[in-house]
Structure formats: structure tokens, C-alpha cells
Design an enzyme around this catalytic site. Structure first.
Site, mmCIF file in Angstrom:
data_model
loop_
_atom_site.group_PDB
_atom_site.id
_atom_site.type_symbol
_atom_site.label_atom_id
_atom_site.label_comp_id
_atom_site.label_asym_id
_atom_site.label_seq_id
_atom_site.Cartn_x
_atom_site.Cartn_y
_atom_site.Cartn_z
ATOM 1 C CG ASP A 61 -1.842 -2.280 9.533
ATOM 2 O OD1 ASP A 61 -1.077 -1.302 9.037
ATOM 3 O OD2 ASP A 61 -1.533 -3.256 9.753
ATOM 4 C CB CYS B 267 -0.841 0.022 1.241
ATOM 5 S SG CYS B 267 -2.297 -1.240 1.184
ATOM 6 C CG LEU C 74 15.387 0.515 9.475
ATOM 7 C CD1 LEU C 74 14.369 0.403 10.421
ATOM 8 C CD2 LEU C 74 16.735 1.146 10.168
ATOM 9 N NE ARG D 154 4.737 0.181 3.828
ATOM 10 C CZ ARG D 154 3.828 -0.725 3.754
ATOM 11 N NH1 ARG D 154 2.987 -0.865 2.875
ATOM 12 N NH2 ARG D 154 3.737 -1.400 4.781
ATOM 13 N N PRO D 155 10.740 2.803 3.110
ATOM 14 C CG PRO D 155 12.230 4.047 4.652
ATOM 15 C CD PRO D 155 10.916 3.913 4.289
ATOM 16 C CB ILE D 156 13.693 -2.074 2.320
ATOM 17 C CG1 ILE D 156 14.317 -1.722 0.893
ATOM 18 C CG2 ILE D 156 12.358 -2.321 2.106
ATOM 19 C CD1 ILE D 156 14.420 -2.883 0.239
HETATM 20 C C1 UD1 Z 1 4.153 -4.295 8.918
HETATM 21 C C2 UD1 Z 1 2.744 -4.781 8.650
HETATM 22 C C3 UD1 Z 1 1.811 -3.500 8.195
HETATM 23 C C4 UD1 Z 1 1.903 -2.290 9.468
HETATM 24 C C5 UD1 Z 1 3.309 -2.162 9.838
HETATM 25 C C6 UD1 Z 1 3.412 -1.199 11.077
HETATM 26 C C7 UD1 Z 1 3.128 -6.955 7.591
HETATM 27 C C8 UD1 Z 1 3.015 -7.550 6.269
HETATM 28 N N1 UD1 Z 1 2.874 -5.637 7.542
HETATM 29 O O1 UD1 Z 1 4.755 -3.640 7.892
HETATM 30 O O2 UD1 Z 1 0.504 -4.025 8.186
HETATM 31 O O3 UD1 Z 1 1.107 -1.135 8.951
HETATM 32 O O4 UD1 Z 1 4.184 -3.293 10.189
HETATM 33 O O5 UD1 Z 1 2.623 -1.979 12.329
HETATM 34 O O6 UD1 Z 1 3.329 -7.361 8.487
HETATM 35 N N2 UD1 Z 1 10.842 1.807 8.125
HETATM 36 C C9 UD1 Z 1 12.072 2.323 7.911
HETATM 37 N N3 UD1 Z 1 13.074 1.615 7.198
HETATM 38 C C10 UD1 Z 1 13.148 0.315 6.972
HETATM 39 C C11 UD1 Z 1 11.763 -0.391 7.320
HETATM 40 C C12 UD1 Z 1 10.805 0.438 8.295
HETATM 41 O O7 UD1 Z 1 12.305 3.464 7.992
HETATM 42 O O8 UD1 Z 1 13.918 -0.519 6.350
HETATM 43 C C13 UD1 Z 1 9.970 2.573 8.592
HETATM 44 C C14 UD1 Z 1 8.699 2.537 8.017
HETATM 45 O O9 UD1 Z 1 8.649 3.515 6.803
HETATM 46 C C15 UD1 Z 1 7.621 2.927 8.741
HETATM 47 C C16 UD1 Z 1 8.078 2.327 9.971
HETATM 48 O O10 UD1 Z 1 9.533 2.107 9.843
HETATM 49 O O11 UD1 Z 1 7.644 4.413 8.884
HETATM 50 C C17 UD1 Z 1 7.389 0.860 10.445
HETATM 51 O O12 UD1 Z 1 7.536 0.068 9.477
HETATM 52 P P1 UD1 Z 1 7.292 -1.473 9.404
HETATM 53 O O13 UD1 Z 1 7.146 -1.864 10.946
HETATM 54 O O14 UD1 Z 1 8.784 -2.012 9.116
HETATM 55 O O15 UD1 Z 1 6.385 -1.840 8.819
HETATM 56 P P2 UD1 Z 1 6.004 -3.182 7.623
HETATM 57 O O16 UD1 Z 1 7.000 -4.154 8.124
HETATM 58 O O17 UD1 Z 1 6.456 -2.602 6.433
#
Ligand code: UD1
Length: 429
Positions: free
Chosen positions: A310, A116, A125, A121-123
Site C-alpha cells: 500500500d 481498487c 482462499l 484479486r481472487p477470493i
Molecule cells: C488487504 C488490505 C489492502 C492491502 C492488502 C495486502 C484491507 C481492507 N485491505 O487486502 O489494503 O493492500 O491486504 O497487504 O485490509 N489472494 C489470492 N486469493 C485470495 C485472497 C488473496 O490469490 O483468496 C492474493 C491477492 O490476489 C494478492 C495477495 O493474495 O495477490 C494478498 O492479498 P490479501 O492479503 O488477501 O489482500 P486483501 O485482504 O485484499
């Protein structure tokens, strides 16, 4: 084009069983890749994100099967390390194949994940954690079948344990690290790991397979790498976000709904808010909502056990009909108020300032033609339409089908007037 048609303002009455958890199913299915033999996953929801995950597993060479809500995955024949294709691009959780593929075969190639549009939504980390475990990232090859595929290319000649300090408790980064570390050499510690129940479900599943993963004080997760995992049968918990969105719809419509398997403990933050709004939920899982809802005051989204991001859109929809002014501040994703514009079409009074939304409740919303902006925003619009006077049409059913098995079946069983229409010639409003 599939859309929902809803005639609102009917109280909800009846009983409901909540489907299995999407956010647990996705990492658990991905974790089936770690080891051979058929794993059997019970209570697996029949939703698009699960189907996409199963398609990715098949692409890798796994055998998958489904009978009703029971899914089997046998990774014995999995020899591929690349998951490019529409399914992997569609879902955010395809990024978890990075850790699982590295754990299984020391090599992974995958597209940047989808999901969504609720923020950047970076990766970063995920990638930093993998590097600490001995993973190297490289450019796409300039020859061979992968030369056209943009994405993430990684390998690890020696995957080893490490101490990983997450600056924020990212669910995905925690799960990816677990998937990579569970068969790595030595001990991995994840500090500030996510506390979400779905992360613990992944650990329970892997421990049942013979992994050694412990949750310690302060959220820390400790993993002792193992050589091999066994095939097991595992039953998924109920989906707390589906349960939460149905509770909120029940609150907005009024009525009495009994949930047979309400994960009440996991919903403590929502239940506290519902209680402030005048909605009672019994210990047996029965929601009783009568009369006008009260405002919720100030709500802030936060990682578990805080109020889940969510459920932010579904709560926003319900607060639009509560008596008084409520505020929700979104701290997890920066672009998650897109539902507000659609709710305004139904007569909602919502003001957005930065990361906070202020809802001034009106006595009733009215039906309208609206577009689901994302999965949970779609569920929010369904709740609003069920509570609104008149007829609504909600476009974007495919978003909703990513996470809700059959939202029409569920609300019809509670007496709602809701149906799915498939009109291929329909124009987008
Ligand atoms: C998971 C859930 C999603 C939920 C979210 C937060 C699944 C499949 N999805 O998403 O439904 O809304 O947790 O509870 O389980 N971030 C970074 N760098 C990263 C990774 C995350 O900056 O490498 C940031 C994201 O942009 C966001 C925050 O960390 O602001 C939380 O993200 P994250 O907990 O990783 O969410 P998801 O795993 O994508």
C-alpha cells in the site's frame, strides 16, 4: 466532479495527528455483527469505506450511530443475510461479511467484492477456508427477490472448527476465517495467517468481546469457538498507511513535521528505507528532511513485516526526486504500477519491467493535470504534486476519500497550498 488543486514546492512544517486505521476499522465494524448489544468504536475514521460498511450493517438490520470519530453498532435487530447493493459492490472488504454472516446466522449472500483495481484479486482462499469450516456454496435461487443478484451464496448448518493452511498469508482470508470461526463449534487453527497489525486488532477486539483467539509461533492463529460475544467499547489504532504516505510526502517536500501518534513500530520497514534516503525520524515521531533525498536502492514489497504494497506508489513518487536510481519490485499485487504513467506527466523518469519499476531521480518534478488511478496511487500523486514546481490538478478525489479523511485539511495544517474544488461541469482530461 471533485479534484485537488496543488501548488507545490513548499516545505511542510507543523504537527499532525494520524486518523484511525481504515484496514482495522473495516473488519472490526464487520465483527460487530457477531453478537448483540451496542459496540462502540472510537477513533473510527470518517472515510467512504467506513460509511459503506455502516450502510451494509444498516441494510442487515443493525442500528448504527456516529458522533465525530465515535461509531456505535447494535446488531440486536440484524436478521437479514443478504448484502447486495452499491456499497457492498464498491468495497473489497464487503467479502468479510461472508464469515461474519455465517458466524451469526449460518447463511450469507453477497456480491463479488469491489475495491481498487490493482490486480485480479481472487477470493479462492476465503472460499476454501469456509468450506473447511463446514460451509456449502450454492447457485443463486431462481425464485424470490435474490434471483437477479449474481454473487456468493453460502450456508452452514453446522459451522465447525478446522485446520486451515493458507498457501499465502492473505489478510482478507485470515480475517474472514477468524470471523466465521469465532462462534463455530470447536477449535480452528490458521497456519500461515497474515501478520498484519490490522489482523491483530481484529483479534484484540474480538477477545475483548469474550472470544478466545491466540497468536502462536510462526504466525499461526488458534481460535476456540465461543457460544456468545459481549458488547464492548474499543479504540482503533492510528492508520500506518496514512502515516506512511504522510511521512513520504514530508520527505519529498522537506521540512519538519511532528506526528503526535506515529505507529513507528508498524512502520519499521519504511523507516529503514527513509533512513537510507537521508531522512531522520526522531523517537518522538518528528520527521526532519533537508536537502536532496538519496536513492533507496532496491525495495521489495512483501506481507507484513515487509515493506507494504500500500506504500509502494507513494514511495515511487518520492523516489522520482531522489538522487540516483532506485528500484521497487511489487510481489503482492500484479497491477499496481498504474501511478507511473501519471507521474511521467510530471516529468518522472520511470521504467517498468515486469513486476519491477526503476526510478531515475530528477532534481524536480513539474506540476501537471493527472488522474488518481486508485486510493494509494492518489496519495502518491498528492505527494508528487506537493513536491513539484508549479500547479497540479488531481482528478479522482473519490478514490482518495475512500481512505484519507481529509487530505487537504492535513496538508494545509502543514503549510501546503492544496484545496479541493468541486466543479460539476469539469471535463476529465
Ligand atoms: C488487504 C488490505 C489492502 C492491502 C492488502 C495486502 C484491507 C481492507 N485491505 O487486502 O489494503 O493492500 O491486504 O497487504 O485490509 N489472494 C489470492 N486469493 C485470495 C485472497 C488473496 O490469490 O483468496 C492474493 C491477492 O490476489 C494478492 C495477495 O493474495 O495477490 C494478498 O492479498 P490479501 O492479503 O488477501 O489482500 P486483501 O485482504 O485484499
Amino acid at each position: 466532479m471533485r479534484y485537488l488543486e496543488i501548488s507545490g514546492k513548499r516545505p511542510l512544517r507543523g504537527e499532525l495527528t494520524i486518523q484511525g486505521s481504515k484496514n482495522a476499522a473495516l473488519p472490526v465494524l464487520t465483527a460487530c455483527l457477531l453478537g448483540d448489544g451496542p459496540c462502540v468504536i472510537e477513533n473510527c475514521p470518517q472515510i467512504q469505506d467506513v460509511e459503506d460498511t455502516l450502510a451494509i450493517l444498516r441494510k442487515l438490520g443493525c442500528k448504527t450511530g456516529r458522533v465525530g470519530h465515535t461509531v456505535s453498532v447494535d446488531a440486536s435487530g440484524a436478521e437479514q443475510f443478504a448484502i447486495f447493493g452499491a456499497e457492498a459492490e464498491r468495497i473489497r472488504s464487503s467479502v468479510l461479511f461472508l464469515g461474519a454472516l455465517l458466524g451469526r446466522m449460518g447463511e450469507a449472500a453477497l456480491p463479488y467484492p469491489g475495491g481498487c483495481v490493482i490486480g485480479s484479486r481472487p477470493i479462492d482462499l476465503h472460499l476454501k477456508a469456509m468450506k473447511k469450516l463446514g460451509v456449502r456454496f450454492f447457485e443463486r435461487p431462481d425464485t424470490g427477490t435474490l434471483r437477479e443478484e449474481r454473487g456468493i451464496y453460502a450456508n452452514a448448518f453446522h459451522l465447525h472448527g478446522a485446520c486451515i493452511q493458507l498457501p499465502q498469508p492473505s489478510v482478507g482470508a485470515t480475517e474472514n476465517t477468524i470471523l466465521a470461526a469465532v462462534l463455530a463449534d470447536g477449535e480452528t487453527v490458521i497456519e500461515n495467517a497474515a501478520l498484519e497489525p490490522e489482523t491483530d486488532e481484529l483479534c484484540r477486539f474480538l477477545n475483548l468481546r469474550g472470544a478466545d483467539i491466540r497468536r502462536e509461533r510462526g504466525g499461526r492463529i488458534r481460535i476456540i469457538g465461543k457460544k456468545k460475544l459481549e458488547a464492548v467499547r474499543y479504540r482503533l489504532d492510528a492508520d500506518r498507511i496514512v502515516a506512511g504516505s504522510y511521512l513520504l510526502a514530508g520527505a519529498a517536500c522537506g521540512g519538519t513535521v511532528h506526528f503526535r501518534n506515529l505507529p513507528a513500530e508498524q512502520l519499521a520497514a519504511l523507516l529503514a528505507i527513509l533512513s537510507r534516503m537521508g531522512v531522520a525520524i526522531t523517537e518522538e515521531g518528528t520527521l526532519c528532511a533537508e536537502g536532496r533525498l538519496l536513492a533507496a536502492g532496491d525495495v521489495v514489497t512483501a506481507p507484513y513485516p515487509g515493506f507494504p504494497t500500500d506504500l509502494q506508489s507513494p514511495l515511487m513518487a518520492v523516489l522520482c526526486v531522489a538522487q540516483g536510481v532506485s528500484q521497487i519490485c511489487e510481489t503482492v499485487f500484479e497491477n499496481r504500477f498504474r501511478t507511473a504513467a501519471e507521474l511521467r506527466k510530471m516529468g518522472a523518469d520511470i521504467t517498468i519491467e515486469g513486476s519491477c519499476a526503476r526510478m531515475k531521480g530528477t532534481a524536480a518534478l513539474h506540476g501537471a493535470d493527472v488522474n488518481a488511478p486508485d486510493l494509494r496511487g492518489g496519495a502518491a500523486l498528492v505527494a508528487a504534486a506537493l513536491a513539484a514546481a508549479g500547479r497540479s490538478r488531481i482528478q479522482g478525489y473519490d478514490y482518495i476519500a475512500r481512505g484519507y479523511e481529509d487530505i487537504c485539511r492535513d496538508f494545509q495544517s502543514l503549510g501546503a497550498d492544496i484545496r479541493l474544488t468541486d466543479d460539476r461541469d469539469e471535463k476529465v482530461w
